[in-house]
Scaffold this active site. Structure first.
Site: not given
Length: 448
Positions: A113, A128, A167-168, A211, A243, A380
């Site tokens: 990240q 994360k 989110g993830d 994404t 997603n 984000s």
């Protein structure tokens, strides 16, 4: 293979200190290998211990999450937050709720990240978090109680200008809503501390799609610049049905391509006529059912219970959008044998090092995750900007900004690959382009 003595020494020390963290070590090795041409030219990095500091998180928090299920039984899970590097901005990165979540997985995701956020050009550091909690099969009440317990611990370490989770896997709009509600309750503070929120309480239009859309904007620019082609008429194989996969399929279809596969943890579907997204969204987003349902409802569809077989389907473009290390060397060989032109990663580190090496050696365009799937964190960041302004942009405004960011990520990565003498190797380019900004900030801010 690491040949730079400084990087070899730091990696060996990292191995010794993190022997059980295989995913984290894989991510570090891949970055170090790519950075060798740049590190050779910059001895100040070794003098200032940049690499030693880069592989050690600012802090790694682990905590117990105790909650009560619908039967009144107390359940206990483990929660994590890795605040890896804040040199260019507050920590930013998602929360993952899945049984496979471990300390190593969270560290690898946080490390990746750092560079992904840097590539967006937004002032965001890398972090994360998550838990080994599995939302599948749980009631809304159970998920709410788990999220409240999780945030009761996590809220001590986050804030709008400190650390902003999103989110993830396993953390969608429902979970973000429960997490945000608990944070607001505990802090008595309405602030943009989470992204991916509902539109009614500070969320951004286009965040859900970001994404997947961003992945296709990257692929579109990669084809335009490196092959002088569009995506019109291309056949696309996608893994995953969450997603990222759904909205990658949607944007690919809008750009004139035909998506023929999607998958979940139990299997995959092959639809030679092109995936019907209305049916897929109903199954995965509304019913939260297995992908095998798609084969029951759409004529002419083949269902297979080995999800890795998705890579054996002939295609022009392959988009791994499920989970880490899902595309191995055997899968890469199958793709090449069937004429694949490009692979771009929608998930985090979905391709093994051997697969990447094989694809690059056979002239396949390869978009690494930290560049190709940066659209989510980019949007984000745009949500954070809107929260700070107490203002909302239209879908079209956000989508335009997202596309510009993804196009710039491609060009920054491509230009960095040229500067390193490895033109077209976007793995090297993305790592170097992301690293330069972070290392320059670390050098400027001194040792701490």
């Amino acid at each position: 293979m690491l040949t730079n003595e400084y990087l070899k020494r730091v990696y060996e020390d990292t191995q010794n200190r993190n022997a059980a963290d295989k995913e984290f070590l894989q991510a570090v090795y891949e970055v170090f290998d790519s950075l060798q041409p740049y590190v050779e030219k910059h001895p100040e990095l070794e003098k200032n211990g940049i690499m030693e500091r880069l592989v050690e998180p600012d802090r790694m928090v682990s905590f117990r999450v105790a909650w009560v299920d619908d039967a009144g039984k107390v359940r206990v899970n483990r929660g994590y937050r890795c605040q890896f590097n804040s040199s260019i901005g507050p920590y930013k990165g998602g929360l993952r709720f899945h049984p496979t979540v471990t300390r190593s997985v969270i560290k690898f995701l946080g490390f990746e990240q750092i560079f992904k956020n840097s590539l967006t050009s937004l002032p965001l550091g890398g972090g994360k978090g998550g838990s080994d909690f599995d939302p599948k099969g749980k009631s809304d009440g159970e998920i709410m109680r788990f999220c409240q317990a999780f945030m009761t611990e996590l809220h001590r370490y986050i804030g709008a200008d400190v650390d902003v989770p999103a989110g993830d896997i396993g953390v969608g709009g429902r979970e973000i809503g429960y997490l945000f509600g608990q944070y607001k309750f505990l802090k008595n503070n309405f602030t943009g501390v989470l992204t991916g929120k509902g539109l009614e309480f500070g969320g951004s239009l286009a965040r859900t799609e970001a994404t997947g859309y961003g992945l296709l904007y990257f692929v579109e620019e990669m084809f335009r610049c490196m092959r002088c082609e569009s995506l019109e008429g291309k056949t696309v194989v996608i893994s995953g049905a969450g997603n990222v996969a759904i909205y990658a399929a949607q944007k690919a279809t809008q750009l004139g391509a035909k998506v023929v596969t999607m998958s979940d943890s139990k299997g995959y579907v092959y639809d030679p006529n092109g995936i019907n997204l209305d049916v897929m969204k109903q199954i995965k987003e509304v019913e939260r059912a297995r992908i095998s349902e798609y084969a029951k409802r759409v004529p002419g569809v083949t269902y297979g219970d080995n999800r890795s077989d998705v890579w054996k389907i002939p295609c022009d473009i392959a988009l791994p959008c499920a989970t880490q290390n899902e595309l191995d060397e055997e899968s890469a060989k199958a793709l090449v044998a069937n004429g694949v032109q490009a692979v771009a990663e929608g998930a985090n580190m979905p391709s093994t090092p051997e697969a990447i090496e094989y694809l690059l050696a056979h002239g396949v365009l390869f978009g690494p995750a930290k560049a190709a799937n940066a659209g989510g964190v980019a949007t984000s960041g745009l949500e954070m900007s809107q929260n700070s302004q107490r203002y909302s942009w239209s879908f079209e405004e956000v989508d335009k900004k997202l596309k510009n960011i993804m196009v710039n990520i491609f060009h920054n990565s491509y230009n960095a690959s040229k500067d390193c003498g490895m033109e077209g190797n976007l793995v090297v380019g993305a790592n170097v382009a992301g690293f330069i900004k972070v290392s320059n900030a670390m050098l400027a801010e001194g040792v701490f």
